[in-house]
Design a protein around this motif. Structure first.
Motif, short mmCIF file in Angstrom:
data_model
loop_
_atom_site.label_atom_id
_atom_site.label_comp_id
_atom_site.label_asym_id
_atom_site.label_seq_id
_atom_site.Cartn_x
_atom_site.Cartn_y
_atom_site.Cartn_z
N LYS B 41 -1.38 7.68 -8.14
CA LYS B 41 -0.61 6.63 -7.46
C LYS B 41 -0.78 6.71 -5.94
CE LYS B 41 3.22 8.11 -9.32
NZ LYS B 41 2.72 9.26 -10.09
N THR B 42 -0.60 7.92 -5.42
CA THR B 42 -0.76 8.09 -3.97
C THR B 42 -2.19 7.78 -3.53
OG1 THR B 42 1.01 9.72 -3.88
CG2 THR B 42 -0.59 9.77 -2.09
N THR B 43 -3.14 8.21 -4.35
CA THR B 43 -4.54 7.94 -4.03
C THR B 43 -4.80 6.43 -3.96
OG1 THR B 43 -5.09 9.97 -5.20
CG2 THR B 43 -6.91 8.48 -4.70
N PRO B 83 4.06 6.66 3.82
CA PRO B 83 3.44 7.63 2.92
C PRO B 83 4.43 8.58 2.24
CG PRO B 83 3.06 8.25 5.20
CD PRO B 83 3.76 6.93 5.23
N GLN B 84 3.92 9.25 1.23
CA GLN B 84 4.73 10.21 0.48
C GLN B 84 5.07 11.43 1.34
OE1 GLN B 84 2.88 11.23 -3.22
NE2 GLN B 84 4.49 12.61 -3.87
N GLY B 85 6.24 12.01 1.10
CA GLY B 85 6.60 13.26 1.76
C GLY B 85 7.11 13.06 3.17
N LEU B 159 6.20 1.72 -0.29
CA LEU B 159 6.94 2.97 -0.18
C LEU B 159 6.46 3.94 -1.25
CD1 LEU B 159 10.60 1.59 0.20
CD2 LEU B 159 8.93 2.06 2.01
N ASP B 160 5.99 5.11 -0.83
CA ASP B 160 5.51 6.10 -1.80
C ASP B 160 6.57 7.17 -2.02
OD1 ASP B 160 4.00 7.58 -3.52
OD2 ASP B 160 2.34 7.96 -2.14
N GLU B 161 7.18 7.14 -3.17
CA GLU B 161 8.20 8.11 -3.57
C GLU B 161 9.30 8.32 -2.53
OE1 GLU B 161 7.52 10.92 -6.20
OE2 GLU B 161 5.51 10.32 -6.81
N PRO B 162 10.05 7.28 -2.21
CA PRO B 162 11.10 7.43 -1.20
C PRO B 162 12.24 8.36 -1.64
CG PRO B 162 11.22 5.26 -2.24
CD PRO B 162 9.95 5.90 -2.72
MG LIG Z 1 2.02 10.58 -5.10
#
Ligand SMILES: [Mg+2]
Ligand SMILES: Nc1ncnc2c1ncn2[C@@H]1O[C@H](COP(=O)(O)OP(=O)(O)OP(=O)(O)O)[C@@H](O)[C@H]1O
Lengths: 331, 237
Positions: B41-43, B83-85, B159-162
């Motif tokens: 997903k992030t990729t 981005p995530q994180g 939004l990646d994994e908020p």
């Molecule tokens: Mg991810």
């Protein structure tokens, strides 16, 4: 230790500290953003001094231009309309026999160093950015660039020592019966002003903010739309201009030589490691601490022992603070 | 159609992590992506925003082909990827982080009102505007991360994994804020492990498995909770 000696040590410590601060903050800026060390940074100091001399001194650019000016002034009558326009130019060139002076020499030399820094980036750094092992490759390419510049200058300017005019002329300042030259005073005062301006640029301007952003998180910097490929050369330019200013200061104190930047570059590396990689405040504090340690140990022990004391201090600090005085998590 | 991904493949080195993936988002839609960890997903998101090169396929945004475009150009078009994180500029203040969110010139004119919007949405950020990002709590960092995205005036906000790693209370607060952004008319793609959270925001969900879309659903009740649990935790016998 007499009070005179203490004043003298502090003054010379602050002068060295200023030069190291200017050089090391440039190194630190480039390390922080591009994650590379520019080993041509010392050569840029030298380029600053030489180009300042070339522009300001009567033996430099002015001397080269004289025959051209004379030619224009004497012959322009035969050239018709173009001659009429060119004639004043010839007269003007003839009138600057004594050189363009430091008022023009200093800013032009700094700009020239900025351009040189850009060229270094384009040819010696950019081809390797983002490739594996780039940091090591760039050490070699910039050493090569430095040696190219040193030899080039040697060929162009010859082996004769040169010296910059003093910017301020007049009797030295007396503090507690100790005479301190005006050039030294100027360096001590001008450096913090420059560093303050650098700080304002990094904190207030859009480009300065972008430089810090790339240094702290280049991925996220890309995601807010910063052109990272533009920020890398910009840091090289800013850093090289600081090196040029250091060269101009150094050139007013000592003789100008092709190798004049090598020794200060080594010190500047010590400062960067000592102060904490990538930390600008750490670098600046480190520079003054190193300058003062160096000068006081030169007085207390001897000039030859000063480097020993210096490196002993560095090792001691690194044992207790492996990231240097102010090196943080991100460095 | 605002955003379209067609047969996209990308990854790291020679290995494709995203494999011939297609999806689309219409103007005003809110689309959720979910699926097991490490399935790309992030990729996918990093590829569409230009951080990772495309191996094959095509990405279109606002009628333009943005495949392989520089991230800067993609941001200028209004595709904003948070981005995530909770990535941030750690040594800068909240204010400076938000200022950098408005880096592209497209946002210059509305900068002041965008600051207002972000501060109304996340009042905590206003209180902490001169605090360094690295000293914020996890929830506050996530808020700032989203705030930075909003400063870029998104046409499409990704939004990646908020919600990842947040305590329930903060998670709820954040979910409310994201719903508010959604109902203010911002088109969104939200990736999250928490399907519950996605259901509260999105009209359409994609299930991403092994780098490609394995299920698309508009009828959210269709998604079998037991099936999802099984997917995340393995078969419970
Ligand atoms: Mg991810
Ligand atoms: N920088 C990288 N280099 C090499 N492989 C990577 C890199 N980043 C991720 N991967 C691999 O790509 C695959 C997909 O990772 P990705 O982060 O896209 O998954 P994800 O679906 O976002 O997972 P999560 O839900 O945990 O965030 C994983 O197998 C991961 O190990």
């Amino acid at each position: 230790m007499t009070p005179e000696a203490i004043v003298a040590i502090i003054a010379s410590g602050l002068v060295s500290g200023s030069l190291y601060a200017l050089m090391a903050s440039g190194l630190s800026l480039v390390w922080g953003t591009v994650r590379m060390f520019n080993f041509a940074h010392g050569a840029l100091v030298m380029i600053g001094a030489y180009s300042g001399w070339y522009i300001s001194n009567r033996g430099g650019l002015a001397k080269v231009l004289q025959p051209i000016g004379r030619n224009i002034a004497n012959n322009s009558e035969d050239w018709g309309l173009i001659g009429d326009i060119l004639h004043p130019l010839g007269e003007w060139i003839l009138s600057i026999k004594a050189g363009f002076g430091l008022l023009l020499g200093v800013p032009l030399a700094i700009i020239f160093c900025g351009i040189a820094g850009y060229v270094i980036y384009i040819f010696l750094v950019k081809p390797f950015v983002g490739k594996p092992g780039a940091d090591l490759v760039v050490i070699i390419t910039t050493i090569a660039g430095a040696s190219f510049m040193q030899n080039g200058v040697q060929v162009i300017f010859g082996p004769r020592y040169k010296q910059l005019d003093r910017i301020l002329k007049g009797p030295p300042v007396e503090i507690l019966d100790t005479a301190i030259g005006l050039q030294e005073v100027l360096i001590i005062v001008l450096t913090p002003v420059t560093l303050l301006l650098l700080n304002l640029f990094l904190k207030r301007s859009k480009l300065g903010l972008a430089i810090r952003a790339v240094a702290q998180n280049d991925d996220f910097a890309r995601l807010v739309g910063i052109n990272v490929n533009q920020i890398y050369p910009l840091t090289f330019v800013v850093s090289s201009m600081l090196a040029g200013l250091a060269g101009l200061m150094l050139g007013g104190l000592f003789f100008i030589l092709p190798t004049m930047g090598s020794e200060p570059l080594l010190r500047a590396f010590v400062v960067v490691v000592f102060g904490g990689l990538g930390s600008l405040p750490g670098t600046i504090i480190g520079a003054y601490v190193i300058g003062l340690i160096e000068q006081s140990s030169a007085y207390v022990f001897s000039l030859y022992w000063a480097p020993v004391v210096l490196f002993a201090t560095l090792i001691l600090v690194l044992i207790f603070r492996p990231r240097g005085l102010m090196g943080g998590e991100n460095s | 159609m605002l955003f379209q991904v067609e047969n996209l493949s990308s990854g790291y080195g020679k290995i494709d992590v995203v494999r011939s993936l297609s999806l689309h988002v219409d103007v005003g839609e809110h689309v959720g992506l979910f699926g097991p960890n490490g399935h790309g997903k992030t990729t996918l998101l990093r590829t569409v925003s230009g951080l990772i090169p495309v191996n094959s396929g095509r990405v279109a945004f606002r009628g333009e082909d943005i495949t392989g475009l520089d991230p800067r150009k993609i941001v200028e078009l209004g595709l904003i990827h948070v981005p995530q994180g909770n990535q941030l500029f750690p040594e800068m203040t909240v204010q400076e982080n938000l200022t950098l969110g408005a880096y592209v010139s497209r946002t210059d004119k509305s900068k002041a009102s965008n600051f207002e919007k972000v501060f109304t949405l996340f009042p905590r950020l206003k209180e902490r505007r001169s605090q360094r990002a690295q000293t914020l709590s996890g929830g506050e960092r996530q808020m700032l991360s989203i705030g930075v995205g909003l400063m870029g005036m998104p046409e499409l906000l990704i939004l990646d994994e908020p919600s990842v790693g947040l305590a329930p209370l903060i998670k709820e607060e954040l979910a409310r804020a994201i719903s508010e952004i959604a109902s203010s008319g911002v088109t969104m793609i939200v990736v999250d492990q928490d399907v519950e959270l996605l259901l509260g925001i999105c009209e359409r969900l994609y299930l991403i498995e092994k780098g490609t879309v394995s299920l698309e659903t508009t009828d959210v009740s269709q998604v079998d909770q037991a099936e999802i649990l099984e997917m995340y935790f393995g078969k419970v016998s």
